[in-house]
Design an enzyme around this catalytic site. Sequence first.
Site, mmCIF file in Angstrom:
data_model
loop_
_atom_site.group_PDB
_atom_site.id
_atom_site.type_symbol
_atom_site.label_atom_id
_atom_site.label_comp_id
_atom_site.label_asym_id
_atom_site.label_seq_id
_atom_site.Cartn_x
_atom_site.Cartn_y
_atom_site.Cartn_z
ATOM 1 N N ASN A 1 0.803 -1.214 0.000
ATOM 2 C CA ASN A 1 0.000 0.000 0.000
ATOM 3 C C ASN A 1 0.844 1.275 0.000
ATOM 4 O OD1 ASN A 1 -1.656 -2.107 2.047
ATOM 5 N ND2 ASN A 1 -2.745 -1.300 0.261
ATOM 6 N N ILE B 1 1.188 6.970 0.045
ATOM 7 C CA ILE B 1 0.464 5.991 0.856
ATOM 8 C C ILE B 1 -0.969 5.862 0.371
ATOM 9 C CG2 ILE B 1 -0.297 5.414 3.191
ATOM 10 C CD1 ILE B 1 1.951 7.429 4.115
ATOM 11 N N CYS B 2 -1.408 4.578 0.260
ATOM 12 C CA CYS B 2 -2.818 4.355 -0.063
ATOM 13 C C CYS B 2 -3.520 3.950 1.225
ATOM 14 C CB CYS B 2 -2.939 3.251 -1.111
ATOM 15 S SG CYS B 2 -4.641 2.916 -1.565
ATOM 16 N N LEU B 3 -4.170 4.917 1.868
ATOM 17 C CA LEU B 3 -4.857 4.632 3.119
ATOM 18 C C LEU B 3 -6.126 5.487 3.147
ATOM 19 C CD1 LEU B 3 -4.788 3.206 5.888
ATOM 20 C CD2 LEU B 3 -3.520 5.164 6.774
#
Lengths: 199, 404
Positions: A83, A91-93
């Site tokens: 991620n 960041i993939c959040l």
Amino acid sequence: MANIAAQRIKREFKEVIKSEEVAKCAIKLELVNDSFTELKGEIAGPPDTPYEGGNFVLEIKVPETYPFNPPKVRFVTKIWHPNISSVTGAICLDILKDQWAAAMTLRTVLLSLQALLSAAEPDDPQDAVVAKQYKENLEMFESTARHWTNIYAGGPDLNKDFNDKIRKLVEMGVEEHQARVALSSYNWDLERATEQLFS
Amino acid sequence: MATYNSQNFDQPEENCLVEDDTQVPEARFECPICLTWLRDPVLTSCGHRFCRKCIYSWLEKDTDCPVDKTKLNKDTDIFPDNFTRREISQQKTKCPNVVRGCLKELSPLDIEYHLQICKYRIPELPDNEKLRCNFVAVGCIEKFENEVEVKEHLEKNIHNHLNLLSQAYSKFIIDQSTSSNALAQQANFWDPPAKIGSNGLVDEHVNSSNESLIKSLYEKIIILEQKTREQDIIIANMSEQISSCNLLISTVPTKFCFGSFLWPVADFKTKITRMSNNSHMMCYSPGFQTSPFGYKLCIRLNLSPKNPNYLAIFIHMMKTDHDNSLDWPFNGKISITVVHPVNLEQNIKETMMTRPELEAFKKPKQELNPRGFGYTEFALIQDLCSEGFVDKDQLLIKVHVQPV
């Protein structure tokens, strides 16, 4: 910067400094400038993960519209995670995007990121190559992530086999990080990595 | 202090007191968005409190509660929380400046404003805005919050300050004496300039301002000297160019006369006298060409060897760089005229054709073909003088050469 943003960051900063996570060295927060628009975060790699023992530095930028919009966060320390982009540290959040809520704080963000290191979500990847490896060859992913933690975040586990392969590519004139990326992407298959690098 | 409800009862009382200068509210009085005391508090249907302004700003772009993500309708799910508003207004807190004598007790919302105007407050100055001792330049590093403190410090530290002054003065003297060596100083001028903002005492400031002035003047002189030198070189180069141009120009009349050449023989009488004294002496004209890349010739004057009363006029072929492009022997018509300055009818003109078998018209092997062609007895010198050909001691001879 809007008054509310600066005021809140001030408050939050104090909150983090006093928090028990800081006391346990799990998270850290530093000011980068006086206007509270940029901060430097640090999280410890969670135990029982490939990131254990590493310290990961984060760049935090606070928008003027904070807390109505989330802070912009990226990893400065290079990390191998489905991620997190291995190139840019993006960041993939969800909570840093559409799931942000005004009641969240920098402390909760840092703790969420730490949780992300423990529980990757390969079905919502930021780095497709890493995510593919995670799904197809978890063991390979873990030793690669451990190796990156060792090299870039000061983790304890030294992988002699990986280091030897990198050295071979470096001797051929490949830049070290580039060699590491190529080998990591091809499951440390020296032949295929070489092929990709010189094609 | 205020009454606690059950959920906060376990918190120690100190929690709502100030640690720094800002008041940190209890959690139940704190807005989760701005993290300060609830202003104009509202309660949501999911049971969370916010400042009115904060929650409405949030709901402009989102539909969920910022705390638990419950869907909220801003028209039906938000209610004024007057209970909490009253609770907060009853939270009378002592002014933090109580230690300096402020006896005010205010609600948390009012205290923020009061703190700005409280006459017992400590002005919060950043380090660089704090007042410095007047003697900071000689090394007193004290900092103060207000003028009164400065005054007090100055009164108490006279002795100290005098000491600092005398130290600075003696250092100043030493600096001056050590820098008397002019040559060494001159060498110093080429050091890189000192960094601005480097700490310095007063004497260094004085010294460095003088030094920098001299240094900048010295640099200017050097620059000017260099410029002068450059200008000299430029001038020398230019005059060289001009003289070469002049040389070129001076050849123009002879190169571009197209075979028609006028030769004013100045100092005619002196020349005749000298030639009669020395029978081998001859006068030559400058070379002239039939065209820019044609034949080059010149005129020769001498006294006739047979009869020195006669003037002999000859034509000689001369060498050029382009002789190989010409036809040899030279073939053409040559006319020689002694021009009368007043009466053109009196001009003496003779025309002759070249004769190819003669050595004189062959390609010259030297600068000047030693063999010439012309008239050994062109005119009587006496006649030339008496008939007015010699004007102002000058005889004008015209030669016209036409190659065939």
